[in-house]
Design a protein around this motif. Structure first.
Motif, short mmCIF file in Angstrom:
data_model
loop_
_atom_site.label_atom_id
_atom_site.label_comp_id
_atom_site.label_asym_id
_atom_site.label_seq_id
_atom_site.Cartn_x
_atom_site.Cartn_y
_atom_site.Cartn_z
N GLY A 83 0.35 -0.87 0.14
CA GLY A 83 -0.20 -0.15 0.40
C GLY A 83 0.54 1.49 -0.20
O GLY A 83 0.72 2.42 0.38
N VAL A 84 2.42 1.21 -0.46
CA VAL A 84 2.90 2.50 -0.14
C VAL A 84 2.60 3.00 -1.67
O VAL A 84 3.70 2.47 -3.05
N GLU A 85 1.81 3.84 -2.31
CA GLU A 85 2.85 4.62 -3.29
C GLU A 85 3.57 4.34 -3.88
O GLU A 85 4.68 5.22 -2.94
N ARG A 86 3.40 4.37 -5.16
CA ARG A 86 5.15 4.72 -5.89
C ARG A 86 5.91 6.02 -6.10
O ARG A 86 6.99 6.29 -5.73
N ARG A 87 5.03 7.41 -5.64
CA ARG A 87 5.87 8.68 -5.75
C ARG A 87 6.17 8.24 -4.32
O ARG A 87 7.51 9.26 -4.10
N ARG A 88 6.14 7.88 -3.02
CA ARG A 88 5.75 7.97 -2.38
C ARG A 88 7.41 6.90 -2.10
O ARG A 88 8.47 7.47 -1.33
N GLN A 89 7.35 6.21 -2.99
CA GLN A 89 8.91 5.42 -2.94
C GLN A 89 9.55 6.10 -3.25
O GLN A 89 10.96 5.83 -2.58
N HIS A 90 10.00 6.67 -4.59
CA HIS A 90 10.87 7.36 -4.85
C HIS A 90 10.86 8.10 -4.71
O HIS A 90 12.46 9.13 -4.42
N LEU A 91 10.79 8.92 -3.50
CA LEU A 91 10.76 9.79 -2.38
C LEU A 91 11.58 9.53 -1.59
O LEU A 91 12.60 10.50 -1.70
N TRP A 92 11.22 8.35 -1.07
CA TRP A 92 12.02 7.68 0.20
C TRP A 92 13.53 7.24 -0.31
O TRP A 92 14.76 7.94 0.33
N LEU A 93 13.86 7.01 -2.03
CA LEU A 93 14.79 6.49 -2.31
C LEU A 93 16.43 7.54 -2.50
O LEU A 93 16.68 7.55 -2.51
N THR A 94 15.16 8.55 -3.42
CA THR A 94 15.82 10.05 -3.77
C THR A 94 16.25 10.58 -2.08
O THR A 94 17.99 10.95 -2.24
N ALA A 95 15.64 10.53 -1.49
CA ALA A 95 15.28 11.35 0.13
C ALA A 95 17.24 10.88 0.58
O ALA A 95 17.86 11.15 1.47
N LEU A 96 16.98 9.20 0.21
CA LEU A 96 17.94 7.83 0.82
C LEU A 96 19.17 8.24 -0.12
O LEU A 96 20.53 8.32 0.70
N GLN A 97 19.41 8.73 -0.91
CA GLN A 97 20.59 8.84 -1.73
C GLN A 97 21.31 9.94 -1.23
O GLN A 97 22.55 10.24 -1.33
N VAL A 98 20.58 11.19 -1.26
CA VAL A 98 21.47 12.34 -0.06
C VAL A 98 21.68 11.85 1.53
O VAL A 98 22.54 12.57 0.97
N TYR A 99 21.09 11.17 1.93
CA TYR A 99 20.99 10.49 3.19
C TYR A 99 22.44 9.90 3.15
O TYR A 99 23.49 10.45 3.57
#
Length: 393
Positions: A74-90
């Protein structure tokens, strides 16, 4: 019958700083949990977003792509992309910052802030994230800061004394907005906002100058300001209309020597409005074509009539039937390129052959470079109304 496909890694597979790197399991995270456990935690969002983003990377080799995770957890793909992008910066920031300094971004909302820094380089992210921490910025403010930094980098020439410090970059944005607005009240407010942020004396001086009262114009200046202004246009070469080129004859029957001997019309004056035709030019038909860049840069352009464009299918990639005009350049510099060319081959002396890019020209002598094949507009039917439809390169 079973079929197998060779696996090809995605672009940036070996780039640790690429967004795709965030989707790969990190050995320092320890062993992966069972897929059912990770999906259950994702559905409840029971862990920090940094952990959930790593789950997404660990689920990929198990066959769970973003669409499957959205369907199961139930995790939207847009939210998944947000997490992965933020993790790359993190992950990029973690190379030079302590984990304790990054903990405040692990809470909800921290992913949105870090994701705004995705287009900044590693060297730009470090001071930017410290400035965000110092001023307790939210995601929207972080977006404005990131754009201000990129705008400072893109701005060429004098930056009016603004440094590359995040505060000065943000102040520079207000400086630009202040001088571009026509509302004096808004201009002063923007300059004041920038002055509150600027950290270097030169930046503060530039913004302070916008807040100084403007002196009254002299009577001469006031009178000059009221004079009507005449619009002035700086023309480009392609704005000058057309270019004349001679018709050497038919493509099928023109001899190479005839094509090489084509005259060249020379435009004179600032606007090339006077065209000088060399002696003997009356023996040729002339045609005026729009001054497209390829034609404007040609040394000695000429045309060859083509009775049926489909006969050039093997050489030019055009299967459309009907008459056309093959536009070539017979100038001395035309032999330097490796594009489409007309050559005189040893197997067909006295005739013209089309040579494709990269083909072996052994035994053939260069005659002209092919610029394009143009077909007349279908005025009767209303088809081919666009320039792009008249050309076949």
């Amino acid at each position: 019958m079973n079929q197998t496909r060779d696996f090809r890694p995605p672009p940036g597979f070996m780039d640790l700083d690429s967004p795709d790197a965030a989707t790969k399991p990190d050995p320092s995270d320890g062993p992966s949990l069972p897929a059912e456990v990770m999906l259950e935690r994702l559905s409840r969002e029971s862990d920090a977003w940094t952990t959930l983003a790593r789950f997404l990377g660990q689920l990929v080799p198990l066959g769970y792509d973003s669409a499957t995770v959205e369907e199961v957890a139930g995790v939207e793909r847009r939210r998944q992309h947000l997490w992965l992008t933020a993790l790359q910066v993190y992950t990029s920031l973690a190379k030079d910052m302590k984990k304790s300094d990054l903990e405040e971004f692990e809470v909800p909302g921290g992913d949105e802030i870090l994701a705004e820094l995705k287009f900044l380089t590693h060297e730009q992210r470090l001071p930017a994230v410290r400035y965000i921490q110092a001023r307790q910025m939210d995601a929207q403010s972080a977006r404005v800061l990131a754009r201000a930094i990129k705008e400072w980098v893109r701005r060429e020439g004098d930056k009016q004394g603004f440094s590359n410090a995040p505060a000065d970059c943000l102040a520079f944005k207000y400086y630009r907005d202040s001088i571009e607005t026509r509302d004096p009240v808004e201009s002063a407010a923007l300059a004041k906002s920038g002055l509150d942020l600027a950290v270097t004396p030169s930046a503060r001086q530039a913004l302070g100058g916008l807040l100084e009262p403007k002196k009254e114009p002299t009577p001469e200046e006031a009178a000059a300001a009221k004079l009507p202004r005449l619009s002035t246009l700086h023309l480009m070469p392609t704005d000058l209309g057309t270019r004349l080129l001679p018709i050497a004859g038919a493509f099928e029957s023109t001899a190479p020597a005839t094509l090489r001997a084509c005259p060249r019309a020379q435009g004179r004056g600032d606007f090339f409005s006077t065209v000088a035709l060399p002696a003997g030019s009356s023996a040729h038909d002339w045609v005026a074509l729009p001054l497209w860049p390829a034609l404007a840069q040609a040394g000695t352009p000429a045309g060859l009539r083509v009775a049926n464009c489909s006969v050039l299918q093997a050489g030019m990639g055009s299967a459309k039937a009907g008459p056309g005009l093959l536009v070539v350049d017979v100038g001395p510099a035309s032999a330097a390129g490796d594009g489409w060319r007309l050559v005189e081959s040893a197997a067909q002396p006295g005739g013209l052959s089309v040579l494709r890019p990269g083909e072996d020209a052994a035994g053939a002598s260069h005659v002209a470079a092919i610029l394009f094949l143009c077909r007349p507009p279908a005025i009767a039917t209303g088809a081919a109304a666009k320039t792009s439809e008249l050309l076949s390169l």
